[in-house]
Each structure stands twice: as C-alpha cells, then as structure tokens.
Design an enzyme around this catalytic site. Structure first.
Site, PDB file in Angstrom:
ATOM      1  CB  CYS A   1      -0.948  -0.205   1.321  1.00  0.00           C
ATOM      2  SG  CYS A   1      -2.403   1.153   0.957  1.00  0.00           S
TER       3      CYS A   1
ATOM      4  CG  HIS B   1      -3.624  -3.749   3.023  1.00  0.00           C
ATOM      5  ND1 HIS B   1      -2.661  -3.307   4.047  1.00  0.00           N
ATOM      6  CD2 HIS B   1      -4.242  -2.531   2.455  1.00  0.00           C
ATOM      7  CE1 HIS B   1      -2.691  -1.974   3.924  1.00  0.00           C
ATOM      8  NE2 HIS B   1      -3.510  -1.515   3.031  1.00  0.00           N
TER       9      HIS B   1
ATOM     10  CD  GLU C   1      -1.372  -6.205   4.968  1.00  0.00           C
ATOM     11  OE1 GLU C   1      -1.092  -6.582   3.928  1.00  0.00           O
ATOM     12  OE2 GLU C   1      -1.584  -5.133   5.480  1.00  0.00           O
TER      13      GLU C   1
HETATM   14  N1  GLN Z   1      -1.938   6.756   2.896  1.00  0.00           N
HETATM   15  C1  GLN Z   1      -1.917   5.910   1.673  1.00  0.00           C
HETATM   16  C2  GLN Z   1      -3.411   6.020   0.963  1.00  0.00           C
HETATM   17  O1  GLN Z   1      -4.247   6.499   1.629  1.00  0.00           O
HETATM   18  C3  GLN Z   1      -1.958   4.497   1.791  1.00  0.00           C
HETATM   19  C4  GLN Z   1      -2.503   3.716   2.851  1.00  0.00           C
HETATM   20  C5  GLN Z   1      -2.060   2.411   3.179  1.00  0.00           C
HETATM   21  O2  GLN Z   1      -1.034   2.388   3.339  1.00  0.00           O
HETATM   22  N2  GLN Z   1      -3.078   1.853   3.889  1.00  0.00           N
HETATM   23  O3  GLN Z   1      -3.490   5.935  -0.029  1.00  0.00           O
END
Ligand code: GLN
Length: 533
Positions: A384, A510, A512
C-alpha cells in the site's frame, strides 16, 4: 427457530489474556469436528469502528472482504479458521448507539423513553443473533472485549445474560478467561483474582460454565479443584491455558485440555467426530523446525507497537513455515532512517518491506529504504503506502522527476505520481470513506507475481485513498517499472514490479489480511523464497 448455539467468551482480572486466541482456538477445534463456526467480537468503545483509531491506540485495523474496518482479533479468527469474516463479526458500542439513535430519530420508538435496558441491550442481542441465523452457523462464538467489571462492558454482559434465559441453557454457554498469577517469592500460584472475577460475573447474573485459566506454570489438580469448588464449575470445566512460544500451539493445547469436548457436552451436542488437525500439526512441525533463516526489515512508523503490523507479522510466520524458514523481523523506524545510517541499518538484511501507513511522518525514510532495495537488488515488498513510496522513489531517482511525490504528502508537487482518486476528491468525512474491501485485479502472465499467484484473476483487500497516477505509466514502464496488476473495471494500477531485479514488488492492496495458517499468501511465500536465495 434456529439451532445455532451461542458461546460467549468474557475476560477477567486483566486485559490482554488472549481471549481472541482462545476463541479462535476453540473455533478451530469445533470447525475441525465438522461444525460451521464463526467468531464475533463486541468492542465496548464508542468509535463506530476502529478505522479512525491510531494503531498505537488499538493495534492494526483489520479490513474484511466486504470492506469493514475492524478489530485485529478478526484477523486471528480468519487466520485460524480460514473463513472470511464481515462487518457483522465486529460490533462496537458506537455502532450500537448509532443504530439505536437513528431508529429513535426515524420514530421507531415513538412515545417511548429510549434506555440502555431494553433498547441498547436489545440491539446488542439482535446483532449477535443475526449473525447466527442469517448465515445458518452451527455455532457463533462471541468474544466480549474489555474486562468484566469495566463500566462500558455492562450492557454487553446484561445482553448475553438475557440470551441464556431466552434461548435456553442448552443453546448458550459462557466461558470466562482469567489469570492465575505466580508469586515467585512464595513460589505459589494464586487463585483469588479468579475467584473475585467470577464473583463479579455472578453479581451481573452470569454463572460461567467453563473457566480458562491463563498461567505461566502448570496447574496442579489441587488448584483446579479449588477453583472448581469456589467458582461453582465442575472439575473438567477448569481449563489451563499455559504460556506457549507461538499462538498457533494454542488449539493443540486446548484439545489436550478437552475444551471442545466439554463445550459440546455442556451444549448437549453429540460429538460428531474427533477433530482432524493434521494440516495444522504439519504447519506447526515446519514452523518449529526451520532449515533456513532470513532477516527481514520492516520499515514503518508504528514499529514501537508490534500489534500495529499484526497481519504482516503473522503472514511472515505462515510464509516462513511453508519455506521451512525462520523469519526474523527487524523493525526499522522510518523516522530514524537517513542517508547516514541507511547502509549500516540495512546491512545483513535479506529482504525489505515498506509498511502501509498514512501521513508524511517518516515518509522520506520509507522512500530511502525503497531506493536502497532497488539499488542493491535486495528483495523488496511494498504494501500500500510501501508501493507508493517505491513509485515516488523511482520517479525521483530513475525518471529524474525532481521532488516527485504523493499528493497526500505534498499537495502541490510538480509530479504527482501518486494522486487522489477522482471519487475521493469531494470526501471530507474520515470514517469508512476510503477504498475499502476486496477488488478484482488481473495479473500479467509474464510477471513474477503471476508466478506466485499462478492465476490471472485475483481479488485482494484495499484500504487507501491514493492511487498510482496513470499519466506517468508509459514513462515508468519504459524505464523498467511495470504495472503487472490492473483492476479490470477501473483500470487502476494495483501491482508494480521491476522485472530486472530479483524480486521487487509493490502492491496497492493488503495481501497480509488474507494469509492463513492453511493457506499462506503466495506473495509472502515468494518474497521469503527470494530472501532465502
Ligand atoms: N496513505 C495511503 C493512502 O491513503 C496508503 C494507505 C495504506 O498504506 N493503507 O492511499
């Protein structure tokens, strides 16, 4: 009338005794006997969900397939049971009050005074029962967050007390988890806190059926007998939960303690079959006898609290076991990482993960870590925000786009290589407004990630607002960073990879969250594989 059985797990004496792991372990044993089981968490705080909580407050926010931001215990439930949970599996006091107040405004209670009892307790009961009946579960295990005696837990305790009366004692079971402390000065295990805690439950009208005692030392039969007689439970219903080196051992321990057998007996359910835990035991065997060892740097800004990256840690444990490899995670604080200590900090590291996150604190450290991985061909996994950092780094140092950034960190950057999605632009409310939950993605067959997934169509869970900015895609690809995963509906870039490097992968989602004991996530497996070689 449904035949669902409801098992309630409460905790006493102190917090952090591992109610989530006990619930998940019991769930696992019942599931392994062929029952359809799910686990629910009731959280007594007033946030509508933990999505707005800082990880320091409450650990990681776990995201379900249907896009709910939930308590990290749901991660344990999924990893142990291999099931998918949903919004219905996590209820907070905030959510309960929100729906009661909404009903009140609609006029549903017209003329009545709206009160904790019966209106709040009714709403709690409705949400517990709905989960069981709607999905036709044989059993719903409901974990009540907090510790018995807390003011905020009272409506939950009262609601589940009423349920036994309403559904009958064959259909409802109470398990209470407490601590038996060891006093090293006198060399004794002490049962008094447990007795007090049970007394507290009794004052609220609940007689626990089973007591699970967390302890650092083996409980003698004498101690078990003492607890049984003072707390009105039978001898077999006093279950020991001794400290172990891995949480994945707990189902095996609970089986040895016959927890599942006692539960079935108390609920008058004939024992279907004995639980088959072979794949689980095979996993444990591999976990405990690694042939390799790798050191992975996890670069993030919440590293002081390991719970902030719970699912990533667990995914490493699963993927390590598959590879018969012990994965040592070195937490690297991104705020402290700089040009001067970079090489020293990352020396001897076999793989680098840049963690998810929000805001600009520590962002340059994360970008540096991505640069180090790319320049030194160290296996890299960006998750992410981790992908976004790799993109920013590549833009700055390979494409020469000076001060390129994500508009989350620098709204006026000349090169917004990561930018807010169009549909996010008008949103001001924070709770539940990100791109959340599972989205499809098509994987390029000629990529390393395809080699991991072995399929073209995948679905992964998201939690973010910002995205790779398509306008720059041709430039990135020409310079060697390829978009190898694309959302088929929106055409958003979901996976980037540098094919010329050993293993350099960034994902906007994600992975994970979907790694389980029985089905570890392919990207984690292949990342560890690359780190071993
Ligand atoms: N802050 C980033 C976004 O909002 C990544 C978010 C995250 O890593 N879950 O796109």
């Amino acid at each position: 009338m449904s035949n669902t059985k409801y098992i309630f797990v409460t905790g006493g004496v102190t917090s952090s005794l591992g109610k989530g792991i006990i619930s998940a372990s019991l769930g696992k044993l019942l599931q392994a006997r062929g029952f359809k089981v799910t686990i629910q968490k009731l959280d007594p705080y007033i946030n509508v969900d933990p999505g707005t909580l800082n990880p320091y407050e409450h650990g990681e926010c776990f995201v379900t397939y249907d896009g709910a931001e939930t308590d990290l215990d749901l991660g344990h439930y999924e990893r142990f049971l291999g099931i998918k949970t949903s919004q219905a599996n996590n209820v907070t006091t905030g959510r309960i009050y929100q729906s009661v107040i909404n009903k009140e405004r609609r006029g549903d209670y017209l003329g009545k005074t709206v009160q904790v009892i019966p209106h709040i307790t009714d709403e709690i009961k409705r949400r517990i029962l709905l989960l069981g009946t709607k999905n036709k579960y044989d059993m719903v295990i409901t974990e009540i967050g907090g510790t018995v005696g807390d003011i905020e837990s009272l409506p939950y305790i009262e609601a589940v007390r009423q349920l036994k009366w309403e559904l009958g004692s064959n259909n409802v079971l109470y398990i209470h988890l407490t601590l038996v402390p060891y006093l090293s000065a006198s060399g004794e295990l002490k049962t008094k806190p447990t007795q007090h805690s049970v007394k507290e439950l009794l004052e609220n009208g609940i007689q626990p059926d089973i007591l699970v005692l967390r302890t650092e030392h083996e409980l003698t039969d004498d101690i078990r007998r003492k607890v049984a007689s003072f707390c009105n439970v039978d001898f077999q219903s006093v279950v020991q939960s001794i400290d172990v080196s891995t949480i994945y051992e707990v189902p095996i321990l609970m089986q040895k303690e016959n927890l599942d057998v006692t539960v079935l007996k108390k609920l008058s359910i004939p024992q279907k079959s004995s639980p088959s835990l072979e794949p689980w035991k095979k996993f444990l065997q591999k976990l405990k006898n690694p042939k390799h060892k790798v050191k992975i740097a996890l670069v993030g800004k919440y590293v002081e609290l390991a719970d902030s990256y719970k699912s990533i840690n667990e995914a490493f444990i699963h993927a390590g076991a598959v590879n018969e490899c012990a994965v040592e995670v070195k937490y690297v604080h991104s705020e402290e990482l700089n040009q001067d200590n970079l090489a020293e900090t990352l020396a001897g590291i076999n793989g680098i993960v840049v963690a998810p996150g929000f805001g600009d604190r520590g962002i340059e450290g994360k970008i540096l870590a991505a640069q180090y991985a790319r320049e030194n061909n160290v296996p890299f996994f960006g998750i992410c925000l981790g992908l976004q950092c790799a993109v920013v780094e590549f833009a700055r140092n390979v494409l020469g786009l000076e001060k390129a950034h994500s508009t989350e960190m620098h709204t006026k950057t000349n090169y917004p290589v990561i930018d807010l999605m169009e549909e996010q632009k008008g949103i001001t409310e924070k709770g539940g407004t990100m791109r959340l939950g599972a989205y499809p993605c098509i994987v390029n067959k000629k990529s390393k990630v395809y080699n991991a997934y072995k399929k073209e169509q995948i679905e992964e869970r998201h939690r973010h607002r910002y995205e790779f900015n398509d306008k720059y895609l041709a430039e990135f690809e020409a310079a060697g960073m390829k978009a190898v995963g694309i959302n088929p509906d929106t055409k958003l870039v979901e996976i980037m990879e540098i094919p010329d490097l050993k293993w350099f992968v960034g994902v906007q989602f994600h992975p994970e969250y979907s790694s389980t004991v029985i089905e570890p996530h392919p990207l984690f497996i292949h990342f560890i594989k690359a780190a071993i070689s």
